[in-house]
Design an enzyme around this catalytic site. Structure first.
Site, PDB file in Angstrom:
ATOM      1  N   HIS A 163     -10.806  -6.626   8.161  1.00 48.05           N
ATOM      2  CA  HIS A 163     -11.297  -6.326   6.806  1.00 48.05           C
ATOM      3  C   HIS A 163     -12.708  -5.743   6.865  1.00 48.05           C
ATOM      4  O   HIS A 163     -13.449  -5.840   5.896  1.00 48.05           O
ATOM      5  CB  HIS A 163     -11.342  -7.593   5.943  1.00 48.05           C
ATOM      6  CG  HIS A 163     -10.020  -8.236   5.704  1.00 48.05           C
ATOM      7  ND1 HIS A 163      -9.369  -8.989   6.656  1.00 48.05           N
ATOM      8  CD2 HIS A 163      -9.205  -8.233   4.619  1.00 48.05           C
ATOM      9  CE1 HIS A 163      -8.226  -9.434   6.167  1.00 48.05           C
ATOM     10  NE2 HIS A 163      -8.092  -8.988   4.943  1.00 48.05           N
TER      11      HIS A 163
ATOM     12  N   GLU B 274       0.823  -1.210   0.000  1.00 49.98           N
ATOM     13  CA  GLU B 274       0.000   0.000   0.000  1.00 49.98           C
ATOM     14  C   GLU B 274       0.855   1.257   0.000  1.00 49.98           C
ATOM     15  O   GLU B 274       0.501   2.268  -0.595  1.00 49.98           O
ATOM     16  CB  GLU B 274      -0.955   0.004   1.207  1.00 49.98           C
ATOM     17  CG  GLU B 274      -2.168  -0.889   1.058  1.00 49.98           C
ATOM     18  CD  GLU B 274      -1.845  -2.379   1.178  1.00 49.98           C
ATOM     19  OE1 GLU B 274      -0.756  -2.720   1.698  1.00 49.98           O
ATOM     20  OE2 GLU B 274      -2.675  -3.186   0.741  1.00 49.98           O
TER      21      GLU B 274
END
Lengths: 334, 374
Positions: A139, A70
């Protein structure tokens, strides 16, 4: 007017902007997808299928599958934005933002300021939020407050397919970093969506239902739940005004204050944890600016201050659900 | 005795209406109602209107409460004589609800039928109805910032006699937003091209507001095409002037609250400006190209002599012409009757704002229908 899903609306917005403007690119993990699979590269289009077909149309130079990093995605996207491209970067789950948060809040958000207004950063970061997907504590979070509190970021939370398309086009054409938060449970929600390009402006709340008894504000998926509860309560003679802020930064305080001045009552439905949240922020704004209008204490319907549970029965109870929303509305009216 | 029980069903106002929401009941359960009396206020996506009772009797049961939304044909209430007992009414309601499906009541196939035509290189959307009817077709042209849906309440009545086509002008509705010229004459050329693309050789032209000026210009440019002319609250009629504050306000309004104030100029009864109406206008204004198109049309309208020249040429129109004036129009002023050509007939729709085809739909439809039949 054609009906399209929230997923299709986002895809169409990005596709139309890529056709219109060659500087628009897409990058992230599996945004082409299918690497090493039997169907071939480009056959997936992100894990939720939101970007399906973009790789085939625009090719590997404009739809870039990245390594699982990321910090690399957002670092590259921020630099590309400063040097003339309009990247639409993806962080698959908002939960992963920790590893690239420096690039977001301390770099991209501050370029315009640090360079005396001479730099612009037309960067869109798409990410997904929300529980109810049986995806566990890492998540499933709803992290819009993290971004909303950073000056220099714009934060968008579309609640329906029409807004999803118009807010995405507005985000891509905006010259500042925009965090675009997609509610996972809304991907299949359909709405009438024009085929043409259109822009939904940032900072204008949408009064999705007018009413006189109580103001109900909801973000993302929670707006759709609040709206459904309001529809049910209307049959019992309870007239809710339901407000969708659309963007949490910039934030349309006026619409909420004007509504509370009319109804005297406020319920805020937010899927984030309760502390230092948008719900607590809206509550404080109304207390500061419309205290005298209030006829009852403000009620916040949020998740508890815990990680998102993995057990399905606990996860369903963890999220603000119709029963809890209805109880809060009835309580402020009591 | 089912014969003495009368269901009151959600009405269908206009071809596009699919559902309505009960806003208020004018009568209470137990009241006697005469046919034609105000019964219930119903809000649609276009307008809120009073539904008058289609029959006389005692209002025995209100089925749809205030706030409820029903599909067209859904059961609003039940009328029945006092002799009918409650159990029979219960059975009637249960039976109705069990057998009712919304599609049963949907005679229009859901919304307006539309197609697209190529009008001289510009893609235009056209709605149509009454294709099986024999009389000379009618073509309806909306005004500034409007679209073909402005005509939904008129299309049904006209389509009982003849094919009816309503088009979205260039830059409007779902037509192409890139203009090939923004002047009234350019828009008239687009109408002429659209009529040709539809395969029509002679039509009744009906224009509203700016669309009236376009219809007038069409009649002057292509006199052989026009069987009759109907100019509703129209620009271009001698003496009629446009409120430029409306044009500018409509263009400049970006937010719902600003646009609500501007839209209030369209109606004599400002309560007709519903949230849905404003949202529909906002959704149109947000489309790429609309802002440029509206500004270009506005500039051409205000800064050229096109309208004055049209008014001066109005006497050259040979087709029978009906001018419909809305008594309380705040957007286009009433024409100067003394300056109107002798062959122009004038009718005034009392109590209506700028959109008589919506605000006083039945009366306006009757006037237009009679003019087209004559």
């Amino acid at each position: 007017m054609p009906k399209k899903s929230y997923r299709q609306a986002i895809n169409e917005a990005i596709r139309m902007e890529m056709r219109r403007d060659p500087s628009v690119i897409v990058l992230g993990e599996d945004v082409a997808g299918g690497q090493g699979g039997t169907g071939g590269v480009g056959k997936v289009g992100n894990i939720f299928g939101v970007l399906a077909g973009l790789y085939d149309e625009f090719g590997p130079e404009r739809v870039l599958d990245t390594p699982i990093s990321e910090s690399a995605i957002i670092g590259a996207a921020g630099g590309a934005a400063m040097t003339g491209l309009r990247p639409v970067a993806e962080i698959m789950f908002a939960d992963f933002v920790g590893v690239c948060f420096d690039q977001i809040y301390n770099q991209a958000a501050k370029f315009r300021y640090m360079f005396g207004g001479k730099a612009k950063t037309p960067l869109v970061i798409r990410t997904t939020i929300g529980a109810g997907f049986r995806a566990g504590a890492q998540h499933s979070q709803t992290l819009h407050p993290l971004f909303t509190m950073v000056p220099g970021l714009k934060v968008v939370m579309p609640t329906n397919a029409y807004d999803a398309k118009g807010l995405m086009i507005e985000a891509i054409r905006d010259d500042d970093p925009v965090i675009y938060m997609e509610s996972k449970l809304l991907y299949d929600a359909e709405d009438e969506v024009p085929d043409e390009a259109y822009r939904v402006p940032f900072g204008e709340a949408n009064i999705v239902r007018t009413g006189k008894h109580v103001t109900v504000v909801g973000m993302g998926l929670m707006l759709t739940r609040a709206k459904a509860v309001a529809g049910e309560l209307a049959k019992a003679g309870i007239d809710c005004e339901v407000i969708d802020p659309r963007t949490t930064s910039p934030f349309d305080e006026d619409t909420i204050i004007e509504s509370v001045e009319k109804t005297g009552r406020l319920v805020i439905v937010d899927e984030s944890p309760p502390r230092c949240s948008l719900a607590s922020d809206i509550s404080s704004i109304v207390v500061e600016k419309a205290f005298k209008a209030l006829k009852a204490p403000i009620r916040k319907v949020t998740c508890p201050h815990t990680p998102v549970p993995f057990a399905p029965n606990l996860e369903d109870e963890f999220m603000p659900n119709p029963r809890r929303i209805e109880e809060a509305i009835r309580e402020v009216l009591a | 005795m089912p014969a003495t029980i009368t269901p009151i069903r959600m009405p269908k106002w206009g071809l596009a209406m699919q559902e309505g929401t009960v806003v208020a009941w004018s009568k209470q359960a137990g009241d006697d109602v005469r046919e034609g009396e105000d019964l219930v206020d119903v809000e649609t996506s276009k307008i809120t209107n009073v539904y008058e009772s289609p029959a006389s009797g005692r209002l025995r049961r209100i089925v749809a409460q205030v706030g409820e939304t029903l599909p067209v044909g859904g059961l609003l209430a039940v009328l029945a004589d006092a002799s009918v007992d409650d159990a029979e009414i219960d059975a009637f309601v249960t039976d109705f609800q069990a057998n009712f499906t919304p599609s049963d009541a949907d005679d229009g196939g859901g919304g307006l039928a539309t197609r697209e035509v190529d009008a001289g290189g510009v893609r235009l959307r056209v709605a149509f109805a009454g294709q099986d009817k024999p009389d000379v077709p009618a073509v309806l042209v909306h005004g500034f910032g409007g679209d073909l849906e402005n005509w939904t309440l008129l299309m049904g009545p006209l389509a009982e006699d003849r094919p009816v086509y309503a088009l979205d002008l260039p830059g409007h509705g779902q037509s192409e937003k890139t203009l090939h010229g923004a002047r009234v004459g350019d828009l008239a050329d687009a109408v002429i091209a659209a009529v040709a693309a539809l395969g029509l050789t002679r039509v009744h032209l009906v224009g509203h507001s700016l669309g009236g000026a376009v219809a007038l210009a069409t009649a002057l440019r292509a006199p052989g095409l026009v069987e009759s002319l109907t100019l509703v609250a129209a620009v271009g009629v001698p003496g009629a002037t446009v409120n430029t504050a409306y044009l500018d306000g409509f263009i400049d309004a970006q937010r719902a609250r600003d646009l609500t104030a501007v839209a209030a100029l369209l109606f004599a009864d400002a309560s007709l400006v519903t949230k849905d109406l404003v949202e529909g206008l906002l959704r149109y204004k947000r489309l790429d190209g609309v802002d440029d198109a509206l500004r270009a049309i506005r500039d051409a309208l205000v800064e050229t002599e096109d309208v004055a020249r049209l008014a001066a040429s109005a006497g050259e129109v040979k087709a029978p012409t009906l001018v419909i004036v809305a008594e309380r129009d705040a957007v286009v002023s009433a024409p100067d009757r003394a300056a109107l050509p002798a062959q122009f007939k004038v009718e005034v729709v009392s109590g209506s704002g700028h959109l008589p085809q919506i605000e006083k739909a039945e009366q306006t439809a009757a006037l237009v229908r009679a003019h087209l039949r004559a």
